[in-house]
Design a protein around this motif. Structure first.
Motif, PDB file in Angstrom:
ATOM      1  N   ALA A  19       6.560  14.953  58.554  1.00 36.70           N
ATOM      2  CA  ALA A  19       6.077  15.990  59.462  1.00 36.70           C
ATOM      3  C   ALA A  19       5.887  17.309  58.719  1.00 36.70           C
ATOM      4  O   ALA A  19       4.893  18.012  58.929  1.00 36.70           O
ATOM      5  CB  ALA A  19       7.049  16.169  60.629  1.00 36.70           C
ATOM      6  N   MET A  20       6.809  17.639  57.834  1.00 35.72           N
ATOM      7  CA  MET A  20       6.691  18.866  57.055  1.00 35.72           C
ATOM      8  C   MET A  20       5.477  18.813  56.138  1.00 35.72           C
ATOM      9  O   MET A  20       4.749  19.792  55.998  1.00 35.72           O
ATOM     10  CB  MET A  20       7.967  19.094  56.238  1.00 35.72           C
ATOM     11  CG  MET A  20       9.213  19.278  57.079  1.00 35.72           C
ATOM     12  SD  MET A  20       9.246  20.823  57.958  1.00 35.72           S
ATOM     13  CE  MET A  20       9.434  21.937  56.614  1.00 35.72           C
ATOM     14  N   ALA A  21       5.255  17.670  55.511  1.00 35.17           N
ATOM     15  CA  ALA A  21       4.099  17.522  54.621  1.00 35.17           C
ATOM     16  C   ALA A  21       2.796  17.659  55.401  1.00 35.17           C
ATOM     17  O   ALA A  21       1.850  18.292  54.935  1.00 35.17           O
ATOM     18  CB  ALA A  21       4.161  16.179  53.905  1.00 35.17           C
ATOM     19  N   LEU A  22       2.748  17.094  56.592  1.00 32.65           N
ATOM     20  CA  LEU A  22       1.543  17.196  57.409  1.00 32.65           C
ATOM     21  C   LEU A  22       1.276  18.640  57.852  1.00 32.65           C
ATOM     22  O   LEU A  22       0.123  19.022  58.078  1.00 32.65           O
ATOM     23  CB  LEU A  22       1.645  16.277  58.627  1.00 32.65           C
ATOM     24  CG  LEU A  22       1.606  14.778  58.304  1.00 32.65           C
ATOM     25  CD1 LEU A  22       1.926  13.966  59.547  1.00 32.65           C
ATOM     26  CD2 LEU A  22       0.253  14.387  57.728  1.00 32.65           C
ATOM     27  N   LEU A  23       2.336  19.426  57.959  1.00 29.64           N
ATOM     28  CA  LEU A  23       2.191  20.845  58.282  1.00 29.64           C
ATOM     29  C   LEU A  23       1.849  21.683  57.054  1.00 29.64           C
ATOM     30  O   LEU A  23       1.474  22.840  57.165  1.00 29.64           O
ATOM     31  CB  LEU A  23       3.493  21.403  58.874  1.00 29.64           C
ATOM     32  CG  LEU A  23       3.789  21.084  60.318  1.00 29.64           C
ATOM     33  CD1 LEU A  23       5.194  21.529  60.672  1.00 29.64           C
ATOM     34  CD2 LEU A  23       2.779  21.767  61.213  1.00 29.64           C
ATOM     35  N   GLY A  24       2.007  21.088  55.882  1.00 36.31           N
ATOM     36  CA  GLY A  24       1.781  21.832  54.653  1.00 36.31           C
ATOM     37  C   GLY A  24       2.973  22.684  54.273  1.00 36.31           C
ATOM     38  O   GLY A  24       2.840  23.677  53.570  1.00 36.31           O
ATOM     39  N   ALA A  25       4.143  22.286  54.744  1.00 33.28           N
ATOM     40  CA  ALA A  25       5.364  23.044  54.479  1.00 33.28           C
ATOM     41  C   ALA A  25       6.228  22.294  53.476  1.00 33.28           C
ATOM     42  O   ALA A  25       6.446  21.104  53.614  1.00 33.28           O
ATOM     43  CB  ALA A  25       6.138  23.262  55.774  1.00 33.28           C
ATOM     44  N   GLY A  26       6.713  23.000  52.481  1.00 30.67           N
ATOM     45  CA  GLY A  26       7.551  22.383  51.467  1.00 30.67           C
ATOM     46  C   GLY A  26       9.028  22.423  51.793  1.00 30.67           C
ATOM     47  O   GLY A  26       9.804  21.649  51.260  1.00 30.67           O
ATOM     48  N   LYS A  27       9.425  23.351  52.663  1.00 29.96           N
ATOM     49  CA  LYS A  27      10.831  23.462  53.047  1.00 29.96           C
ATOM     50  C   LYS A  27      10.923  23.874  54.507  1.00 29.96           C
ATOM     51  O   LYS A  27       9.942  24.319  55.106  1.00 29.96           O
ATOM     52  CB  LYS A  27      11.569  24.447  52.144  1.00 29.96           C
ATOM     53  CG  LYS A  27      10.973  25.826  52.130  1.00 29.96           C
ATOM     54  CD  LYS A  27      11.648  26.709  51.112  1.00 29.96           C
ATOM     55  CE  LYS A  27      10.949  28.069  51.145  1.00 29.96           C
ATOM     56  NZ  LYS A  27      11.110  28.815  49.963  1.00 29.96           N
ATOM     57  N   LEU A  28      12.098  23.741  55.091  1.00 32.15           N
ATOM     58  CA  LEU A  28      12.270  23.994  56.520  1.00 32.15           C
ATOM     59  C   LEU A  28      11.960  25.433  56.917  1.00 32.15           C
ATOM     60  O   LEU A  28      11.592  25.691  58.057  1.00 32.15           O
ATOM     61  CB  LEU A  28      13.688  23.626  56.958  1.00 32.15           C
ATOM     62  CG  LEU A  28      13.987  22.133  57.036  1.00 32.15           C
ATOM     63  CD1 LEU A  28      15.459  21.904  57.364  1.00 32.15           C
ATOM     64  CD2 LEU A  28      13.107  21.456  58.063  1.00 32.15           C
ATOM     65  N   ALA A  29      12.063  26.354  56.003  1.00 34.99           N
ATOM     66  CA  ALA A  29      11.797  27.757  56.318  1.00 34.99           C
ATOM     67  C   ALA A  29      10.303  28.073  56.339  1.00 34.99           C
ATOM     68  O   ALA A  29       9.901  29.131  56.820  1.00 34.99           O
ATOM     69  CB  ALA A  29      12.497  28.666  55.311  1.00 34.99           C
ATOM     70  N   ASP A  30       9.456  27.179  55.831  1.00 34.49           N
ATOM     71  CA  ASP A  30       8.021  27.455  55.716  1.00 34.49           C
ATOM     72  C   ASP A  30       7.251  27.474  57.034  1.00 34.49           C
ATOM     73  O   ASP A  30       6.378  28.319  57.198  1.00 34.49           O
ATOM     74  CB  ASP A  30       7.359  26.466  54.757  1.00 34.49           C
ATOM     75  CG  ASP A  30       7.743  26.730  53.310  1.00 34.49           C
ATOM     76  OD1 ASP A  30       8.308  27.801  53.020  1.00 34.49           O
ATOM     77  OD2 ASP A  30       7.478  25.851  52.470  1.00 34.49           O
TER      78      ASP A  30
END
Length: 60
Positions: free
Chosen positions: A31-42
């Motif tokens: 889910a984070m990768a699909l959002l383009g986020a590398g970490k939970l804070a992104d």
């Protein structure tokens, strides 16, 4: 978040709990990768499409 671990424990003991943890981690990473986020804070609130967004709704 506690129920999946309890279900894993009931089905597979400590191995089931570990498997549930691995599955939840993988799903979160995807889910984070699909959002383009590398970490939970992104992820930021601007990534939220809002309550009326639907991939099946034609705005026309």
């Amino acid at each position: 978040m506690g129920r999946p671990y309890v279900w894993g424990l009931a089905v597979g003991g400590s191995t089931g709990v570990r498997d549930v943890g691995v599955a939840l981690r993988r799903e979160t990473e995807l889910a984070m990768a699909l959002l383009g986020a590398g970490k939970l804070a992104d992820p930021t609130p601007d990534l939220d499409p809002g309550p009326y967004f639907s991939a099946f709704h034609d705005p026309v």
